[in-house]
Scaffold this active site. Structure first.
Site, PDB file in Angstrom:
ATOM      1  N   GLU A 170       0.890  -1.287   0.072  1.00  0.00           N
ATOM      2  CA  GLU A 170      -0.136  -0.100   0.094  1.00  0.00           C
ATOM      3  C   GLU A 170       0.873   1.305  -0.036  1.00  0.00           C
ATOM      4  O   GLU A 170       0.352   2.292  -0.960  1.00  0.00           O
ATOM      5  CB  GLU A 170      -0.850  -0.044   1.248  1.00  0.00           C
ATOM      6  CG  GLU A 170      -1.915  -1.210   1.217  1.00  0.00           C
ATOM      7  CD  GLU A 170      -2.779  -1.457   0.001  1.00  0.00           C
ATOM      8  OE1 GLU A 170      -2.827  -0.342  -0.591  1.00  0.00           O
ATOM      9  OE2 GLU A 170      -3.098  -2.629  -0.349  1.00  0.00           O
ATOM     10  N   HIS A 193       1.907   2.584  -3.464  1.00  0.00           N
ATOM     11  CA  HIS A 193       1.041   2.958  -4.283  1.00  0.00           C
ATOM     12  C   HIS A 193       0.830   4.476  -4.040  1.00  0.00           C
ATOM     13  O   HIS A 193       0.483   5.328  -4.818  1.00  0.00           O
ATOM     14  CB  HIS A 193      -0.638   2.477  -3.807  1.00  0.00           C
ATOM     15  CG  HIS A 193      -1.020   1.450  -4.215  1.00  0.00           C
ATOM     16  ND1 HIS A 193      -0.814   0.912  -5.666  1.00  0.00           N
ATOM     17  CD2 HIS A 193      -1.365   0.301  -3.773  1.00  0.00           C
ATOM     18  CE1 HIS A 193      -1.378  -0.168  -6.088  1.00  0.00           C
ATOM     19  NE2 HIS A 193      -1.577  -0.781  -4.837  1.00  0.00           N
ATOM     20  N   GLU A 225      -0.978  -1.568  -9.895  1.00  0.00           N
ATOM     21  CA  GLU A 225      -0.912  -2.961  -9.244  1.00  0.00           C
ATOM     22  C   GLU A 225       0.348  -3.822  -9.475  1.00  0.00           C
ATOM     23  O   GLU A 225       1.051  -4.484  -8.471  1.00  0.00           O
ATOM     24  CB  GLU A 225      -2.126  -3.765  -9.179  1.00  0.00           C
ATOM     25  CG  GLU A 225      -3.279  -3.021  -8.841  1.00  0.00           C
ATOM     26  CD  GLU A 225      -3.439  -2.531  -7.556  1.00  0.00           C
ATOM     27  OE1 GLU A 225      -2.566  -3.126  -6.665  1.00  0.00           O
ATOM     28  OE2 GLU A 225      -4.359  -1.926  -6.987  1.00  0.00           O
TER      29      GLU A 225
END
Length: 588
Positions: free
Chosen positions: A245, A248, A267
């Site tokens: 995460e 990202h 992703e």
């Protein structure tokens, strides 16, 4: 032309369920949370906009005292009392972002703090940087994005290895968070900084969301939602998911896809960088240990990609479904989203996995040091902008011209990796090199022991013989996942073996990835003493349990079907809508 509204009144209140992991009992906490989605965005601002629709925002939220309001704003809001029992929280952003990145959570969260946790952990410490990063870090370059207060041009921000962070959770999960999560965040943030450089966002909140959250994690600007499923079972799953995460922030948020269908850019990069960050966050690992862990992970991902390709529609396996038309808009400014209405697509991992293997292939082709240097350069050039696949591929090949001479071009990468379904040809040609990894070979040895023990027990019936006792080695969490997946390929495992498996590795105490495979074994072999584990998993780990419902139904076993219906009836009211739709189609 109508003006946009300046005020929105939230009238809806949702009651969600948070689980006490220690007692296993249900505690109801009034809360509401929502995060956006690039496709079919049904968050606070329902919309279906092209990626180029960017905006800043500011919001003032009123809530009863006792509630905490968290948002994807760049400031850490301090509540202001409006009247007795009512507080106001003000958030804003100055970086233009898509509406799908707007996130809000309101609930009875508690901030998780640790007595021994000093301010030194959140100070701006300068970490040693790779030489390739240092070469360009201090160059004053003009940014290519629209004007906003950019951290990449801020000398103080560029030295900030660990940005300020907070953790919020319901009170029943605070001790779980203290045990691992609080210590992991600064290590993962500094590992990300060492790899990619300047953090794109100025702060980070991590919120542990209820059990009906539909994934293990979701990153938005300045805030990460983590499933409570990542907390039990040690630090491995929590750490790797946190790294994913955090990645990202660069790929998916600071750098977005110019076409929603190129979700692999978000992703695939996050999955690849997850391994790099986690290796550095663990510290003190030797080169061979890092290599071994990454090859073990590649082995697991290969198995998932192979299974997904065999069990999904071919058209959903293509990473660039619009091919040459990717990124194009119609005359009216509209963009077409292919397969946007397929509910099962959100559960697919093909864009994670094929994207990861493409980036792994490229890193091996140019060398990891050169590859990471190109990644850092790409971040410097394209932060705050929207990109297409060719933007990264062209820069990488320009930085490594010898690859063009050896026949590696953007065109054949499109042909072999992005524009076709199935297993990419170069991946098949490479062969399963990870089988030579020591950690994988160790698992193979343990699998053989279990199979041989199973055969002996079946031949000897119920008689217990001392010579049947075997010493099994201690395994890492990813090794346990590989072991259980390998044993799932066996046609029959007797109850004594399943009982011994659980006891040997304390499977009920392992992380959610391991427990998921254990539940699959229980279902496949109709191991009744394990049905309680399956029920608990479907109730508490909804982010991972969707396909267990299908496995319970496909065996056409009355007890298993009753268990599936019982669990769904208990969870359906608060289950994620897409998850509930998929499960209902399996059951009815």
């Amino acid at each position: 032309m109508r003006e946009k509204p300046t005020k929105i009144h939230l009238l809806k209140e949702t009651l969600l369920t948070s689980l006490n992991l220690d007692a296993g009992s249900l505690h109801h906490w009034p809360c509401v949370y929502t995060m956006g989605s690039p496709i079919n965005n049904r968050a606070l601002f329902p919309c279906q906009e092209p990626p180029v629709a960017l905006s800043t925002w500011q919001a003032s939220v009123r809530a009863a005292a006792g509630f905490v309001v968290l948002m994807s704003g760049e400031n850490s809001a301090e509540p202001v009392q409006l009247q007795e029992g009512i507080l106001s929280w003000y958030y804003y952003v100055t970086m233009p972002m898509p509406a799908s990145t707007f996130t809000i959570a309101v609930g009875c969260w508690q901030e998780v703090k640790q007595q021994s946790f000093t301010a030194a952990n959140q100070t701006n410490v300068e970490f040693p940087l790779p030489s390739s990063q240092a070469d360009f870090r201090w160059h004053e370059e003009l940014c290519g994005h629209v004007e906003y207060p950019c951290r990449f041009r801020n000398p103080a921000a560029r030295l900030q290895a660990v940005i300020p962070y907070r953790v919020f959770a319901p009170w029943c999960l605070m001790e779980c968070c203290k045990e691992h999560l609080l210590q992991l965040i600064p290590r993962c943030l500094s590992a990300a900084y060492t790899t990619l450089g300047t953090h794109p966002f100025s702060r980070l909140d991590v919120l542990i969301v209820p059990s009906n959250f539909s994934s293990l994690g979701m990153a938005s600007p300045h805030i990460i939602f983590l499933s409570q499923s990542v907390l039990p079972g040690g630090s491995h799953l929590c750490g790797t998911r946190l790294c994913h995460e955090i990645a990202h922030a660069w790929f998916g948020l600071a750098i977005g896809a110019r076409d929603w269908t190129e979700e692999w850019i978000s992703e695939g990069f996050a999955t690849f960088l997850e391994d790099i960050f986690w290796a550095r966050a663990q510290q003190q690992l030797s080169h061979d240990e890092v290599k071994g862990q990454q090859e073990l992970k590649a082995s697991l991902r290969w198995r998932r990609l192979r299974d997904e390709v065999q069990n999904s529609e071919e058209e959903l396996q293509v990473l660039r479904p619009k091919k040459e038309s990717t990124g194009e808009l119609s005359e009216s400014g509209a963009s077409i989203v292919k397969h946007g209405l397929k509910a099962e697509k959100i559960f697919m991992q093909v864009h994670y996995l094929k994207g990861y293997f493409l980036l792994r292939f490229l890193a091996r082709a140019v060398g990891e040091a050169s590859y990471l240097a190109s990644l850092q350069k790409f971040v410097q050039k394209f932060h705050g902008q929207l990109v297409l696949s060719q933007d990264f591929l062209c820069m990488l090949l320009e930085d490594n011209p010898e690859q063009k001479k050896s026949g590696l071009t953007v065109e054949n990468i499109f042909e072999n990796w992005l524009d076709t379904s199935g297993i990419p040809k170069p991946l098949l040609e490479e062969g399963e090199t990870w089988k030579e990894c020591r950690l994988v070979q160790q698992v193979s040895g343990e699998v053989t022991k279990w199979i041989q023990t199973n055969q002996r027990i079946r031949k000897s019936g119920k008689k217990k013989r001392k010579q049947d006792e075997v010493v099994f080695q201690k395994l890492l969490p990813d090794q346990l996942v590989l072991l259980l997946e390998s044993l799932l390929e066996e046609k029959t495992l007797c109850p004594r073996i399943l009982q011994c498996l659980e006891k040997t590795y304390q499977l009920r105490e392992q992380d959610a990835e391991v427990r998921h495979r254990w539940c699959e074994l229980v279902v496949k072999h109709k191991y009744v003493p394990g049905y309680g584990d399956v029920e608990k998993f479907l109730r508490e780990d909804q982010a991972m349990g969707v396909y267990l419902y299908g496995e319970l139904m496909v065996n056409e076993d009355v007890k298993q079907q009753e268990l599936a219906h019982k669990c769904f009836a208990a969870a359906r009211e608060h289950m994620d809508a897409s998850s509930a739709k998929v499960v209902a189609e399996m059951l009815f």
